[in-house]
Design a protein around this motif. Structure first.
Motif, short mmCIF file in Angstrom:
data_model
loop_
_atom_site.label_atom_id
_atom_site.label_comp_id
_atom_site.label_asym_id
_atom_site.label_seq_id
_atom_site.Cartn_x
_atom_site.Cartn_y
_atom_site.Cartn_z
N LEU A 206 -5.61 -4.69 2.19
CA LEU A 206 -5.28 -5.25 0.89
C LEU A 206 -6.20 -6.44 0.61
O LEU A 206 -6.38 -7.31 1.45
N GLY A 207 -6.76 -6.45 -0.58
CA GLY A 207 -7.63 -7.57 -0.96
C GLY A 207 -8.97 -7.49 -0.27
O GLY A 207 -9.35 -6.45 0.26
N LEU A 208 -9.67 -8.62 -0.24
CA LEU A 208 -11.03 -8.59 0.27
C LEU A 208 -11.15 -9.30 1.61
O LEU A 208 -12.25 -9.49 2.12
N GLY A 209 -10.01 -9.66 2.22
CA GLY A 209 -10.09 -10.50 3.43
C GLY A 209 -10.01 -9.74 4.74
O GLY A 209 -10.23 -10.30 5.80
N TYR A 210 -9.68 -8.47 4.73
CA TYR A 210 -9.43 -7.78 5.99
C TYR A 210 -10.72 -7.28 6.62
O TYR A 210 -11.78 -7.26 5.99
N ASN A 211 -10.63 -6.87 7.88
CA ASN A 211 -11.79 -6.36 8.60
C ASN A 211 -11.78 -4.84 8.50
O ASN A 211 -11.01 -4.15 9.16
N GLU A 212 -12.64 -4.32 7.65
CA GLU A 212 -12.62 -2.87 7.38
C GLU A 212 -13.02 -2.04 8.59
O GLU A 212 -12.55 -0.91 8.77
N ASP A 213 -13.87 -2.62 9.47
CA ASP A 213 -14.27 -1.87 10.67
C ASP A 213 -13.06 -1.66 11.58
O ASP A 213 -12.81 -0.56 12.07
N LEU A 214 -12.33 -2.75 11.76
CA LEU A 214 -11.14 -2.68 12.60
C LEU A 214 -10.14 -1.67 12.04
O LEU A 214 -9.60 -0.83 12.75
N MET A 215 -9.94 -1.74 10.72
CA MET A 215 -8.93 -0.89 10.10
C MET A 215 -9.35 0.58 10.15
O MET A 215 -8.52 1.46 10.38
N THR A 216 -10.65 0.87 9.94
CA THR A 216 -11.07 2.27 9.97
C THR A 216 -11.08 2.80 11.40
O THR A 216 -10.75 3.96 11.63
N GLN A 217 -11.43 1.94 12.36
CA GLN A 217 -11.42 2.38 13.76
C GLN A 217 -10.00 2.75 14.19
O GLN A 217 -9.77 3.77 14.82
N LEU A 218 -9.07 1.85 13.86
CA LEU A 218 -7.68 2.07 14.25
C LEU A 218 -7.16 3.37 13.63
O LEU A 218 -6.53 4.19 14.30
N ALA A 219 -7.47 3.57 12.35
CA ALA A 219 -7.02 4.79 11.69
C ALA A 219 -7.78 6.00 12.24
O ALA A 219 -7.19 7.04 12.51
N GLY A 220 -9.10 5.82 12.45
CA GLY A 220 -9.93 6.94 12.86
C GLY A 220 -9.54 7.49 14.22
O GLY A 220 -9.39 8.70 14.38
N PHE A 221 -9.36 6.60 15.19
CA PHE A 221 -9.04 7.07 16.53
C PHE A 221 -7.66 7.68 16.62
O PHE A 221 -7.35 8.40 17.55
N SER A 222 -6.78 7.33 15.68
CA SER A 222 -5.43 7.91 15.74
C SER A 222 -5.26 8.96 14.66
O SER A 222 -4.17 9.49 14.49
N ASP A 223 -6.34 9.25 13.93
CA ASP A 223 -6.31 10.26 12.88
C ASP A 223 -5.26 9.97 11.82
O ASP A 223 -4.56 10.85 11.35
N GLY A 224 -5.20 8.72 11.43
CA GLY A 224 -4.34 8.37 10.29
C GLY A 224 -5.20 8.26 9.06
O GLY A 224 -6.38 8.59 9.07
N ASN A 225 -4.62 7.79 7.97
CA ASN A 225 -5.39 7.61 6.75
C ASN A 225 -5.83 6.15 6.66
O ASN A 225 -5.32 5.29 7.36
N HIS A 226 -6.78 5.93 5.75
CA HIS A 226 -7.19 4.55 5.50
C HIS A 226 -7.38 4.36 4.02
O HIS A 226 -7.90 5.24 3.33
N ALA A 227 -6.95 3.22 3.51
CA ALA A 227 -7.15 2.96 2.08
C ALA A 227 -7.50 1.50 1.88
O ALA A 227 -7.02 0.63 2.59
N PHE A 228 -8.36 1.28 0.91
CA PHE A 228 -8.72 -0.07 0.49
C PHE A 228 -8.05 -0.33 -0.84
O PHE A 228 -8.29 0.37 -1.82
N VAL A 229 -7.15 -1.28 -0.87
CA VAL A 229 -6.42 -1.58 -2.09
C VAL A 229 -6.81 -2.98 -2.51
O VAL A 229 -6.44 -3.96 -1.87
N GLU A 230 -7.59 -3.06 -3.59
CA GLU A 230 -8.06 -4.39 -3.98
C GLU A 230 -6.96 -5.17 -4.68
O GLU A 230 -6.79 -6.36 -4.46
N ASN A 231 -6.19 -4.46 -5.46
CA ASN A 231 -5.17 -5.12 -6.26
C ASN A 231 -3.78 -4.73 -5.76
O ASN A 231 -3.48 -3.56 -5.61
N ALA A 232 -2.96 -5.73 -5.51
CA ALA A 232 -1.62 -5.47 -4.95
C ALA A 232 -0.79 -4.54 -5.84
O ALA A 232 0.12 -3.87 -5.36
N ASP A 233 -1.13 -4.50 -7.13
CA ASP A 233 -0.37 -3.62 -8.02
C ASP A 233 -0.50 -2.15 -7.65
O ASP A 233 0.36 -1.33 -7.97
N ASP A 234 -1.61 -1.83 -6.96
CA ASP A 234 -1.85 -0.43 -6.59
C ASP A 234 -1.13 -0.02 -5.32
O ASP A 234 -1.18 1.14 -4.93
N LEU A 235 -0.50 -0.99 -4.66
CA LEU A 235 0.13 -0.69 -3.37
C LEU A 235 1.17 0.41 -3.47
O LEU A 235 1.22 1.30 -2.62
#
Lengths: 445, 588
Positions: A206-235
């Motif tokens: 959410l937003g622009l502060g997170y570490n996208e590498d970490l988030m995609t790795q975590l999702a990738g290795f466990s075969d989950g989904n990943h999404a980048f949500v810039e605006n909280a309204d889209d959550l």
């Protein structure tokens, strides 16, 4: 305790497999396995690099079928940066999503800042009001103990861990992990370990502060989904998609075992993590969703063959757990290539769709490389990689007459333009990472 | 007055100082005791966590032993490498496996492998695998600890009290765990193992051969990695490299979350942290979040194989227990306030009494002064009258001598009162004049003559001092007056009064002794105290001020001498000693 539990589970699965193996032929399979060669006819008497697409698709759910129960842990970041609208929207989205669940499902909610709090321990979704009240009490404060949050979330899943359920951690974070392990590698390893237990982790940045590498790795290795949500309204929307995915799982624990035959050597698997060992390739999908095609593209080197020869290139075994029939299933197929001296024959035989998919992944890999180059500060290098990718896409798009690839080419060119802007790079990088991830995993949203 | 003030201040300050000191000491002691108790509790709490982790490793160990046994059973006749791969692929805990044969050759992963992860594992563990010493058990410990063998039973509780066994190897980076004895083993080997695991013991019973195994903690890219190794009967070493992220995740799951911390009493007001080998916080828990800035009260390193990790315990409640102090300070303030009030009241009363007394003394002084003038007139006119009357008229002469005597007595009285008050104010000064002491004595005795004649007292003067010396005439006169006046009053039935005068340089001595009733021994000193009057048959009915002797003594002391009562067989004998000199100024 967890170990004992897990081994019991595995034992149970094994028994089911043995017990139901006889019924194998009787009921319909939930999954289709297809294997295609981008170039089914290859030029004879020369070595080739060839793309093989192995695709799996879950069948459409029938109305009469009972849905597969879900076991979901929602892990919410409540660090100081989430304060205000972000946390409010996150809570709202979580509650709304939980309301979609039914009595057979299990949900738990974990929040974390510097410390971790199990807000709702794993429980059956019977009283959504109590759960909603507990979620609404969450208040933002402190740092980001992301690793511990995911650990505790996974631990809640373990309480009702069942390979016949969809076991998923949904992680929402807007910041950098700063308490506990914080590297993409460590989180990736955790994801890998959880995947082996039958859990997957979906990460929502959410937003622009997170570490996208970490988030995609975590999702990738466990075969989950990943999404980048810039605006909280889209959550809310993303949560709905995610739950839609979770509730449409038809098969789990998909083991893909590819054996290369007749001197064919595997080069690489595009997009996904795979273990290449000698002539064998193993990879794993955690689950298959109804009416969603998931595939892997394998690039192989084919030794030179004589004219008119037909050679079996690879043989694929797929094992998965059919959630509806609660039994282990096995699929097997192989692909053969023909060899010819006639150029037209080779050209005519091209499987456009497969080639398209392969090209998309190749370009995706290049896109990844471009981001890596940009990370090293080499903007020009990154640009040239993207231009090379665009060139590649353009050539193939023209020759295959594929609007999809031409579109991707335009995208690559645009990316090359936008690489330069330092100010927006943070956001752009997140977008790129998300897009790469979605392409590689054929994520539905 | 100043003295009183000082005294009162002392009276306030001293007990306060004592009380403060005492309460500070008491508080200190209590604190130390409390701290000691709390430290003990904290230590127990932390070592419980450590024990939990140890238990986790034991569980891992038994799970891994189980896997190793399965791999061994699948041997045909050598290990099936495919089963290694499938174990790595299915196990959430094991990241990599390696197999080293008895000669130190690595059989798995194969050097020819084209798998990237296997290659990187091989290169990172190269030195580790070549160090054969890591994969042997230290049998020395069994010699150091010759305890009797412990019976190994297939107990239902796999992790029993032996978890409490002292962990001698805590500081070692690489544990050298001794073999688990099987039923047949008669040696004391099992006692040497600090954490023998009965589930392992039952496991080894299957094989009936002792199994060597242990943990290696090593650093890969500055991250702690764990390898559990195990030797089979053929001398092959099987190593399981654990997924370190998963291990940490499991350890975190053994620790309480925030909600639990708020419920459990011993976690409510504390903050605990697990710190990894790089000094980073791996996990944080506890009910207090205000204590993040505090220094840890207790830091405890974890046992092997988490040797470089530690636990930190913080609590805001322990470093500054204010509640007790407040009450103590309040008590102290109350006490000091009441003491101050009391002292103030006393001081006020005291100064009022002193003022009153001073006013009285002033009054008496004033009156005495006022009396002096008319008295002088009375004496002067009496003398003039005596000269004018007929010497034959004895009756008139007697009357006049009475007037003269009485007025002399009155003069002495006034003189005494005035000099007393002068002495009180320390105003009196000696007025040294040359003269003969004998003359002064004569003069005084002359003055008393009519009265002594009347009582039939004979005054014997033994006087051999006719030298001229410096002395204060009026003072000496006053002393002799007082002494003779006492004789007149209390020894009126005495036949003779003897007055001796002699000189022994630098002093002159005058001794006055009578034949009267004398002074009892026990009152020798009291008679010199101002206002003290002996009360007995003798003195009752005789008027007196009670200041004569004390003034006389003070005058004598001013002259650098003394007045004291000499022991005598009958009557009283006073001896006056004054420092006299032929030159002026030598007395002081």
């Amino acid at each position: 305790m967890n170990i004992l539990r897990l081994s019991k589970l595995m034992l149970a699965t094994a028994l089911t497999t043995v017990g139901l193996i006889n019924a194998h032929q009787v009921s319909a399979k939930q999954v289709d396995l297809n294997i295609n060669l981008a170039t089914p006819v290859m030029e004879a008497e020369t070595r080739h690099k060839a793309f093989i697409k192995i695709s799996l698709e879950g069948h459409k759910l029938e109305q009469t079928q009972a849905r597969i129960p879900a076991n979901i842990a929602i892990v919410l970041d409540k660090s100081g940066s989430m304060q205000g609208d972000k946390l409010f929207r996150a809570k709202e989205a979580a509650i709304m999503a939980i309301n979609r669940l039914s009595q057979n499902d299990i949900v738990s909610v974990v929040s974390y800042d510097s410390r971790v709090n199990v807000v709702v321990p794993a429980t059956k979704v019977s009283d959504t009001n109590t759960i909603a009240r507990a979620i609404n009490r969450i208040q933002a404060n402190g740092n980001t103990a992301l690793f511990a949050g995911v650990s505790k979330g996974a631990n809640e899943l373990r309480k009702f861990l069942d390979l016949n359920k969809v076991n998923r951690v949904i992680l929402l974070s807007d910041g950098l992990a700063n308490i506990g392990p914080s590297t993409p590698n460590e989180l990736g390893k955790l994801g890998l370990s959880l995947a082996k237990e039958g859990m997957s982790v979906t990460t929502i940045g959410l937003g622009l502060g997170y570490n996208e590498d970490l988030m995609t790795q975590l999702a990738g290795f466990s075969d989950g989904n990943h999404a980048f949500v810039e605006n909280a309204d889209d959550l809310a929307r993303v949560f709905q998609y995610e739950f839609g995915d979770v509730l449409s799982v038809v098969a789990q624990g998909v083991d893909i075992h590819i054996r290369c035959l007749n001197g064919v050597t595997p080069l690489r698997v595009l997009g996904r993590e795979a273990d290449i060992n000698g002539s064998q390739v193993r990879t794993r999908l955690n689950q298959l969703y109804s009416e969603q095609e998931k595939f892997i593209i394998l690039e192989v080197e084919v030794p030179s063959q004589q004219d008119k020869a037909t050679v079996e290139l690879v043989d694929v075994d797929v094992n998965y757990l059919d959630l509806f029939n609660k039994r282990s299933e096995k699929l097997n197929t192989s692909v053969t290539a023909a060899f010819s001296r006639s150029e037209t024959e080779v050209k005519d035989a091209i499987d456009t769709q497969t080639y398209e998919a392969a090209a998309e992944q190749v370009a995706n890999e290049l896109n990844r490389k471009a981001v890596q180059r940009r990370d090293q500060g080499d903007i020009e290098g990154a640009k040239s990689i993207l231009k090379e990718s665009a060139q590649y896409l353009d050539n193939l798009g023209q020759s295959l007459a594929s609007p999809k690839l031409l579109e991707q080419k335009a995208e690559a060119l645009q990316d090359a333009e936008e690489l330069e802007n330092d100010q927006d790079w943070g956001k752009k990088r997140k977008e790129l990472k998300e897009r790469q991830y979605k392409r590689a995993t054929q994520q539905s949203y | 007055m100043k003295k009183t003030l000082l005294l009162l201040i002392c009276l306030i300050v001293l007990p306060l100082v004592f009380l403060t000191w005492y309460s500070v000491r008491l508080e200190d002691q209590q604190q130390a005791l409390l701290k000691h108790q709390i430290t003990g509790l904290i230590e127990t709490q932390l070592s419980e966590i450590d024990q939990q982790f140890q238990t986790h490793f034991l569980r891992l160990e038994s799970a891994l032993n189980e896997e190793a046994r399965k791999l061994e059973q699948a041997k045909d006749p050598s290990y099936q490498l495919a089963s290694f791969r499938s174990l790595i692929q299915s196990s959430p805990y094991v990241e990599h496996l390696f197999l080293i044969d008895g000669d130190g050759t690595t059989l798995y992963p194969q050097a020819s492998s084209n798998s990237r992860s296997e290659q990187s594992f091989l290169s990172s563990t190269l030195s580790l695998r070549q160090n054969n010493a890591l994969f042997t058990n230290n049998t020395d410990t069994s010699e150091i600890l010759p305890s009797p063998p412990i019976a190994v039973t297939n107990s239902a509780t796999p992790f029993s009290a032996k978890l409490r066994a002292p962990a001698e190897q805590q500081e070692l980076q690489i544990s050298q765990r001794s073999a688990f004895a099987d039923y047949a083993a008669p040696t004391a080997e099992i006692a040497a193992s600090p954490t023998p695991d009965s589930s392992n013991a039952s496991l080894t019973a299957h094989n009936n051969t002792p199994v060597q195994s242990g943990w290696i903690a090593w650093y890969n890219n500055s991250r702690l990695q764990h390898i559990y190794w195990r030797k089979d009967a053929n001398g092959n070493t099987l190593g399981f490299s654990l997924n370190n992220a998963r291990l940490l995740s499991d350890l975190i799951n053994l620790l309480p979350d925030e909600q639990q911390s708020k419920i459990e009493a011993n976690l409510r007001n504390v903050s605990l942290r697990m710190i990894n080998s790089r000094g980073e916080t791996s996990y944080e828990w506890g009910g207090s979040d205000a204590s993040l800035q505090l220094k840890p009260i207790k830091t405890m390193p974890l046992s092997h194989p988490l040797g470089s990790w530690k636990l930190e315990y913080r609590s805001p409640g322990l470093s500054q227990p204010t509640s007790d102090w407040l009450s103590k300070v309040l008590i102290l303030i109350t006490i000091s306030l009441s003491l101050v009030t009391l002292a103030w009241i006393i001081y006020r009363e005291q100064s009022r009494a002193a003022r009153l007394a001073e006013q009285r003394v002033n009054f008496v002084n004033q009156v005495s002064h006022e009396l002096k003038t008319p008295l002088t007139n009375v004496r002067m006119y009496a003398e003039m009258l005596e000269k004018r009357i007929d010497p034959q008229d004895s009756k008139l002469h007697r009357y006049i001598s009475v007037i003269d005597n009485e007025s002399q007595r009155l003069t002495r009285l006034i003189e005494n009162v005035l000099s007393f008050s002068r002495m009180e104010r320390s105003e009196s000064k000696l007025d040294l004049q040359p003269g003969k002491i004998g003359d002064t004595i004569h003069k005084v005795v002359e003055a008393f003559k009519p009265s002594f004649d009347q009582h039939g007292i004979d005054v014997k003067l033994k006087d051999n001092g006719q030298q001229t010396v410096f002395f204060d005439h009026s003072c000496l006169e006053q002393v002799i007056n007082n002494l003779l006046s006492n004789c007149e009053k209390y020894a009126s039935d005495s036949q003779t009064i003897e007055i001796k005068y002699w000189r022994a340089l630098p002093y002159s001595y005058i001794e006055v002794s009578d034949q009267g009733p004398g002074i009892p021994d026990e009152l020798r000193n009291k008679i010199f105290v101002p206002f003290y009057r002996i009360s007995n048959k003798l003195t009752d009915g005789v008027s007196g001020t009670g200041i004569g002797l004390s003034i006389s003594k003070q005058i004598a002391q001013q002259h650098g001498g003394d007045l004291y009562l000499c022991p005598s067989e009958s009557g009283a004998c006073f001896q006056l000693k004054i420092k006299t000199d032929s030159n002026k100024g030598s007395t002081s």
